[in-house]
Scaffold this active site. Sequence first.
Site, short mmCIF file in Angstrom:
data_model
loop_
_atom_site.label_atom_id
_atom_site.label_comp_id
_atom_site.label_asym_id
_atom_site.label_seq_id
_atom_site.Cartn_x
_atom_site.Cartn_y
_atom_site.Cartn_z
N ASP A 35 -27.23 3.67 10.73
CA ASP A 35 -28.69 3.60 10.75
C ASP A 35 -29.14 2.41 9.91
O ASP A 35 -28.62 2.15 8.83
CB ASP A 35 -29.29 4.90 10.22
N ILE A 36 -30.14 1.70 10.39
CA ILE A 36 -30.61 0.50 9.71
C ILE A 36 -31.38 0.84 8.43
O ILE A 36 -31.52 -0.01 7.54
CB ILE A 36 -31.50 -0.32 10.68
N ASN A 97 -34.18 14.66 16.47
CA ASN A 97 -35.62 14.79 16.58
C ASN A 97 -36.03 14.58 18.04
O ASN A 97 -35.44 13.75 18.74
CB ASN A 97 -36.32 13.74 15.71
N HIS A 110 -30.48 10.73 20.20
CA HIS A 110 -29.53 10.37 19.14
C HIS A 110 -29.34 11.52 18.19
O HIS A 110 -30.28 12.28 17.92
CB HIS A 110 -29.97 9.12 18.39
N HIS A 112 -28.40 12.17 14.33
CA HIS A 112 -28.19 11.61 13.00
C HIS A 112 -27.09 12.43 12.32
O HIS A 112 -27.16 13.66 12.28
CB HIS A 112 -29.44 11.76 12.13
P1 AMP Z 1 -35.81 9.14 14.97
O1 AMP Z 1 -37.00 9.19 14.06
O2 AMP Z 1 -35.04 10.44 14.97
O3 AMP Z 1 -36.15 8.66 16.35
O4 AMP Z 1 -34.80 8.12 14.30
C1 AMP Z 1 -34.72 6.78 14.66
C2 AMP Z 1 -33.78 6.12 13.69
O5 AMP Z 1 -33.39 4.88 14.22
C3 AMP Z 1 -34.35 5.87 12.29
O6 AMP Z 1 -33.55 6.54 11.33
C4 AMP Z 1 -34.28 4.35 12.16
O7 AMP Z 1 -33.96 3.93 10.85
C5 AMP Z 1 -33.18 4.01 13.15
N1 AMP Z 1 -33.21 2.66 13.68
C6 AMP Z 1 -34.27 2.00 14.22
N2 AMP Z 1 -33.91 0.78 14.65
C7 AMP Z 1 -32.59 0.67 14.38
C8 AMP Z 1 -31.63 -0.37 14.58
N3 AMP Z 1 -31.96 -1.55 15.15
N4 AMP Z 1 -30.36 -0.16 14.18
C9 AMP Z 1 -30.02 1.01 13.60
N5 AMP Z 1 -30.87 2.04 13.39
C10 AMP Z 1 -32.15 1.85 13.77
#
Ligand code: AMP
Length: 126
Positions: A35-36, A97, A110, A112
């Site tokens: 995760d970024i 989520n 996804h 986590h």
């Molecule tokens: P959600 O709120 O469950 O949709 O989580 C989306 C997740 O994607 C968040 O934890 C972000 O930090 C992560 N995220 C968004 N863009 C990227 C990216 N380019 N690379 C890795 N993780 C990302």
Amino acid sequence: MAHSYDETNIFARILRGEIPNKTVIETDHTLAFHDINPQAPHHVLVIPKGPYVTFDHFCAEASDAEIVDFHRTAASVCAMLGVSLGDGGAGYRGITNAGGHGGQEVPHYHLHIVGGAPLGRMLSRD
Ligand code: AMP
């Protein structure tokens, strides 16, 4: 109403190779990457390569091969992070989520996998 998949979402762009990611493991059906914006020492996202929006969409419409591969890959991530109880790890949390009430930001299913420290209460409404 059927699920509608947005091909422009950021994980679709990662899967098309349009933006980089820090890959943990990749299979024919599944990609896992860091995760970024990590919320704990370990924070890995596991995504199917197919166009699924949410957990229930994936469970309802993905093939058996995709579903098995996704979960085996998630298990591999837990092993690689050293958080699996079966390897003497201290555990982790798996979170998915969905939609507005679920706080989903990226509309591509996804999981986590978060760990590496005690994670506290399960839910926050912040
Ligand atoms: P959600 O709120 O469950 O949709 O989580 C989306 C997740 O994607 C968040 O934890 C972000 O930090 C992560 N995220 C968004 N863009 C990227 C990216 N380019 N690379 C890795 N993780 C990302």
